[in-house]
Design a protein around this motif. Structure first.
Motif, PDB file in Angstrom:
ATOM      1  N   LYS A  30       0.814  -1.216   0.000  1.00 50.86           N
ATOM      2  CA  LYS A  30       0.000   0.000   0.000  1.00 50.86           C
ATOM      3  C   LYS A  30       0.847   1.266   0.000  1.00 50.86           C
ATOM      4  CE  LYS A  30      -3.498  -2.420   2.632  1.00 50.86           C
ATOM      5  NZ  LYS A  30      -4.118  -2.616   3.922  1.00 50.86           N
ATOM      6  N   LYS A  31       2.029   1.159   0.570  1.00 50.45           N
ATOM      7  CA  LYS A  31       2.865   2.329   0.781  1.00 50.45           C
ATOM      8  C   LYS A  31       4.330   1.938   0.625  1.00 50.45           C
ATOM      9  CE  LYS A  31       2.568   6.170   3.742  1.00 50.45           C
ATOM     10  NZ  LYS A  31       1.756   6.836   4.647  1.00 50.45           N
ATOM     11  N   THR A  32       5.132   2.862   0.131  1.00 51.15           N
ATOM     12  CA  THR A  32       6.567   2.645   0.058  1.00 51.15           C
ATOM     13  C   THR A  32       7.119   2.686   1.479  1.00 51.15           C
ATOM     14  OG1 THR A  32       6.655   3.688  -2.115  1.00 51.15           O
ATOM     15  CG2 THR A  32       8.715   3.572  -0.877  1.00 51.15           C
ATOM     16  N   LEU A  33       8.024   1.746   1.798  1.00 54.20           N
ATOM     17  CA  LEU A  33       8.598   1.672   3.141  1.00 54.20           C
ATOM     18  C   LEU A  33      10.112   1.774   3.098  1.00 54.20           C
ATOM     19  CD1 LEU A  33       6.585  -1.319   4.674  1.00 54.20           C
ATOM     20  CD2 LEU A  33       6.181   1.124   5.007  1.00 54.20           C
ATOM     21  N   VAL A  34      10.648   2.504   4.057  1.00 60.69           N
ATOM     22  CA  VAL A  34      12.080   2.533   4.308  1.00 60.69           C
ATOM     23  C   VAL A  34      12.236   1.939   5.706  1.00 60.69           C
ATOM     24  CG1 VAL A  34      14.129   3.966   4.599  1.00 60.69           C
ATOM     25  CG2 VAL A  34      12.410   4.573   2.865  1.00 60.69           C
ATOM     26  N   ILE A  35      12.700   0.691   5.759  1.00 60.29           N
ATOM     27  CA  ILE A  35      12.840  -0.029   7.028  1.00 60.29           C
ATOM     28  C   ILE A  35      14.321  -0.092   7.349  1.00 60.29           C
ATOM     29  CG2 ILE A  35      12.420  -2.198   8.254  1.00 60.29           C
ATOM     30  CD1 ILE A  35      10.187  -2.745   6.131  1.00 60.29           C
ATOM     31  N   TYR A  36      14.689   0.551   8.456  1.00 63.86           N
ATOM     32  CA  TYR A  36      16.109   0.540   8.799  1.00 63.86           C
ATOM     33  C   TYR A  36      16.350  -0.149  10.134  1.00 63.86           C
ATOM     34  CZ  TYR A  36      16.039   4.541  12.111  1.00 63.86           C
ATOM     35  OH  TYR A  36      15.827   5.375  13.177  1.00 63.86           O
ATOM     36  N   LEU A  63       7.385  12.163  -0.637  1.00 63.32           N
ATOM     37  CA  LEU A  63       7.662  11.215  -1.714  1.00 63.32           C
ATOM     38  C   LEU A  63       6.869   9.910  -1.546  1.00 63.32           C
ATOM     39  CD1 LEU A  63      11.493  11.863  -1.929  1.00 63.32           C
ATOM     40  CD2 LEU A  63       9.803  12.415  -3.699  1.00 63.32           C
ATOM     41  N   GLY A  64       5.940   9.891  -0.566  1.00 64.81           N
ATOM     42  CA  GLY A  64       5.040   8.750  -0.391  1.00 64.81           C
ATOM     43  C   GLY A  64       5.603   7.590   0.400  1.00 64.81           C
ATOM     44  N   ALA A  65       6.639   7.835   1.211  1.00 64.77           N
ATOM     45  CA  ALA A  65       7.272   6.740   1.956  1.00 64.77           C
ATOM     46  C   ALA A  65       7.075   6.881   3.457  1.00 64.77           C
ATOM     47  CB  ALA A  65       8.764   6.695   1.647  1.00 64.77           C
ATOM     48  N   GLU A  66       7.011   5.745   4.119  1.00 62.77           N
ATOM     49  CA  GLU A  66       6.969   5.691   5.588  1.00 62.77           C
ATOM     50  C   GLU A  66       8.304   5.125   6.069  1.00 62.77           C
ATOM     51  OE1 GLU A  66       6.249   6.591   9.014  1.00 62.77           O
ATOM     52  OE2 GLU A  66       4.474   6.873   7.760  1.00 62.77           O
ATOM     53  N   VAL A  67       8.843   5.724   7.118  1.00 64.32           N
ATOM     54  CA  VAL A  67      10.095   5.285   7.721  1.00 64.32           C
ATOM     55  C   VAL A  67       9.781   4.436   8.944  1.00 64.32           C
ATOM     56  CG1 VAL A  67      12.222   6.047   8.877  1.00 64.32           C
ATOM     57  CG2 VAL A  67      11.336   7.329   6.899  1.00 64.32           C
ATOM     58  N   ILE A  68      10.477   3.313   9.082  1.00 61.30           N
ATOM     59  CA  ILE A  68      10.305   2.430  10.238  1.00 61.30           C
ATOM     60  C   ILE A  68      11.689   2.016  10.725  1.00 61.30           C
ATOM     61  CG2 ILE A  68       9.405   0.220  11.065  1.00 61.30           C
ATOM     62  CD1 ILE A  68       7.284   0.442   8.807  1.00 61.30           C
ATOM     63  N   GLY A  69      11.985   2.296  11.991  1.00 63.85           N
ATOM     64  CA  GLY A  69      13.251   1.889  12.598  1.00 63.85           C
ATOM     65  C   GLY A  69      13.057   0.614  13.402  1.00 63.85           C
ATOM     66  N   VAL A  70      14.063  -0.256  13.395  1.00 66.68           N
ATOM     67  CA  VAL A  70      13.978  -1.529  14.103  1.00 66.68           C
ATOM     68  C   VAL A  70      15.282  -1.796  14.858  1.00 66.68           C
ATOM     69  CG1 VAL A  70      13.579  -4.026  13.916  1.00 66.68           C
ATOM     70  CG2 VAL A  70      12.551  -2.472  12.224  1.00 66.68           C
ATOM     71  N   SER A  71      15.164  -2.088  16.144  1.00 60.95           N
ATOM     72  CA  SER A  71      16.313  -2.574  16.917  1.00 60.95           C
ATOM     73  C   SER A  71      15.788  -3.526  17.979  1.00 60.95           C
ATOM     74  CB  SER A  71      17.087  -1.418  17.568  1.00 60.95           C
ATOM     75  OG  SER A  71      16.460  -0.991  18.749  1.00 60.95           O
ATOM     76  N   SER A  72      16.697  -4.163  18.692  1.00 60.31           N
ATOM     77  CA  SER A  72      16.286  -5.130  19.713  1.00 60.31           C
ATOM     78  C   SER A  72      15.989  -4.463  21.057  1.00 60.31           C
ATOM     79  CB  SER A  72      17.360  -6.207  19.887  1.00 60.31           C
ATOM     80  OG  SER A  72      18.568  -5.615  20.304  1.00 60.31           O
ATOM     81  N   GLU A 141      20.635   9.235   2.742  1.00 59.43           N
ATOM     82  CA  GLU A 141      20.951   9.689   1.389  1.00 59.43           C
ATOM     83  C   GLU A 141      20.570   8.643   0.350  1.00 59.43           C
ATOM     84  OE1 GLU A 141      25.134  10.588   1.412  1.00 59.43           O
ATOM     85  OE2 GLU A 141      24.902  11.965   3.111  1.00 59.43           O
ATOM     86  N   LYS A 142      20.908   7.387   0.609  1.00 60.91           N
ATOM     87  CA  LYS A 142      20.606   6.307  -0.345  1.00 60.91           C
ATOM     88  C   LYS A 142      19.100   6.128  -0.511  1.00 60.91           C
ATOM     89  CE  LYS A 142      24.659   4.782  -1.549  1.00 60.91           C
ATOM     90  NZ  LYS A 142      25.141   4.919  -2.899  1.00 60.91           N
ATOM     91  N   ALA A 143      18.368   6.163   0.594  1.00 65.46           N
ATOM     92  CA  ALA A 143      16.906   5.975   0.529  1.00 65.46           C
ATOM     93  C   ALA A 143      16.244   7.140  -0.216  1.00 65.46           C
ATOM     94  CB  ALA A 143      16.330   5.828   1.923  1.00 65.46           C
ATOM     95  N   LEU A 144      16.663   8.369   0.069  1.00 63.23           N
ATOM     96  CA  LEU A 144      16.073   9.527  -0.638  1.00 63.23           C
ATOM     97  C   LEU A 144      16.428   9.485  -2.125  1.00 63.23           C
ATOM     98  CD1 LEU A 144      16.522  12.429   1.925  1.00 63.23           C
ATOM     99  CD2 LEU A 144      14.370  11.524   1.021  1.00 63.23           C
ATOM    100  N   ILE A 146      16.905   6.871  -4.097  1.00 61.57           N
ATOM    101  CA  ILE A 146      16.069   5.912  -4.831  1.00 61.57           C
ATOM    102  C   ILE A 146      14.608   6.379  -4.895  1.00 61.57           C
ATOM    103  CG2 ILE A 146      15.493   4.320  -2.947  1.00 61.57           C
ATOM    104  CD1 ILE A 146      15.989   2.046  -5.008  1.00 61.57           C
ATOM    105  N   LEU A 147      14.127   7.023  -3.837  1.00 57.58           N
ATOM    106  CA  LEU A 147      12.761   7.547  -3.838  1.00 57.58           C
ATOM    107  C   LEU A 147      12.584   8.602  -4.930  1.00 57.58           C
ATOM    108  CD1 LEU A 147      11.560   8.103  -0.169  1.00 57.58           C
ATOM    109  CD2 LEU A 147      10.297   6.996  -1.990  1.00 57.58           C
ATOM    110  N   LYS A 148      13.554   9.478  -5.056  1.00 55.65           N
ATOM    111  CA  LYS A 148      13.466  10.556  -6.041  1.00 55.65           C
ATOM    112  C   LYS A 148      13.520  10.029  -7.463  1.00 55.65           C
ATOM    113  CE  LYS A 148      15.168  14.076  -2.944  1.00 55.65           C
ATOM    114  NZ  LYS A 148      16.313  14.906  -2.513  1.00 55.65           N
ATOM    115  N   ARG A 149      14.138   8.860  -7.683  1.00 55.41           N
ATOM    116  CA  ARG A 149      14.210   8.266  -9.016  1.00 55.41           C
ATOM    117  C   ARG A 149      12.907   7.589  -9.420  1.00 55.41           C
ATOM    118  NH1 ARG A 149      19.933   5.451  -8.543  1.00 55.41           N
ATOM    119  NH2 ARG A 149      18.626   4.125  -7.277  1.00 55.41           N
ATOM    120  N   MET A 150      12.066   7.286  -8.452  1.00 50.44           N
ATOM    121  CA  MET A 150      10.813   6.572  -8.765  1.00 50.44           C
ATOM    122  C   MET A 150       9.793   7.476  -9.417  1.00 50.44           C
ATOM    123  SD  MET A 150      10.365   4.154  -5.433  1.00 50.44           S
ATOM    124  CE  MET A 150       8.907   3.364  -6.063  1.00 50.44           C
TER     125      MET A 150
END
Length: 150
Positions: A30-36, A63-72, A141-144, A146-150
């Protein structure tokens, strides 16, 4: 087995920084995700990385993306970290490391430190980028890029 570029990310669940149930099916497809994935709350590089995602969050949203951070880290640790640094995005607690295993996040520094890897998932749930670097700011930088190229 690690997820590879071109794979469809399977559904997963976890607890977010407020103890709520997070279900990826509410986002995947449903949505573009940036999972880090990052090693630990309140360490220098992890804080810099989270704050860089925070500072660029509106760009990701635009740019239509949701950011999600993951750690233990625990839910309480995530909540404190999120509030302290005013993070506008979701942090998921992966204390069982099931998400690290699902995505195939490797450990760094002779296997002693949990790895820092960013996954870019398109609206269809397909993995488009896997970026592995212990340098936190480069992930944004890498995530932005690729998003801008879409």
């Amino acid at each position: 087995m690690a997820l590879q570029i071109g794979d469809i990310v399977p559904n997963f669940t976890a607890k977010d920084n407020y103890g709520n149930d997070f279900d990826s099916k509410d986002y995947l497809g449903k949505k573009t995700l940036v999972i880090y994935f990052y090693p630990k709350n309140d360490t220098r590089v992890c804080t810099e990385q989270a704050c860089s995602f925070r500072d660029n969050y509106e760009d990701f949203k635009a740019l239509g993306a949701e950011v999600i951070g993951v750690s233990s880290d625990t839910i309480d640790s995530h909540q404190q970290f999120s509030e302290k640094h005013k993070l506008p995005f979701i942090l998921l607690s992966d204390s069982s490391k099931k998400l690290r295993k699902l995505f195939g996040v490797p450990n760094d520094l002779l296997g002693l430190i949990p790895g820092r890897v960013t996954y870019f998932v398109d609206k269809n749930g397909m993995l488009l980028l896997v970026f592995n670097s212990m340098s936190g700011k480069i992930h944004i930088e890498k995530a932005l890029e690729i998003l801008k190229r879409m």
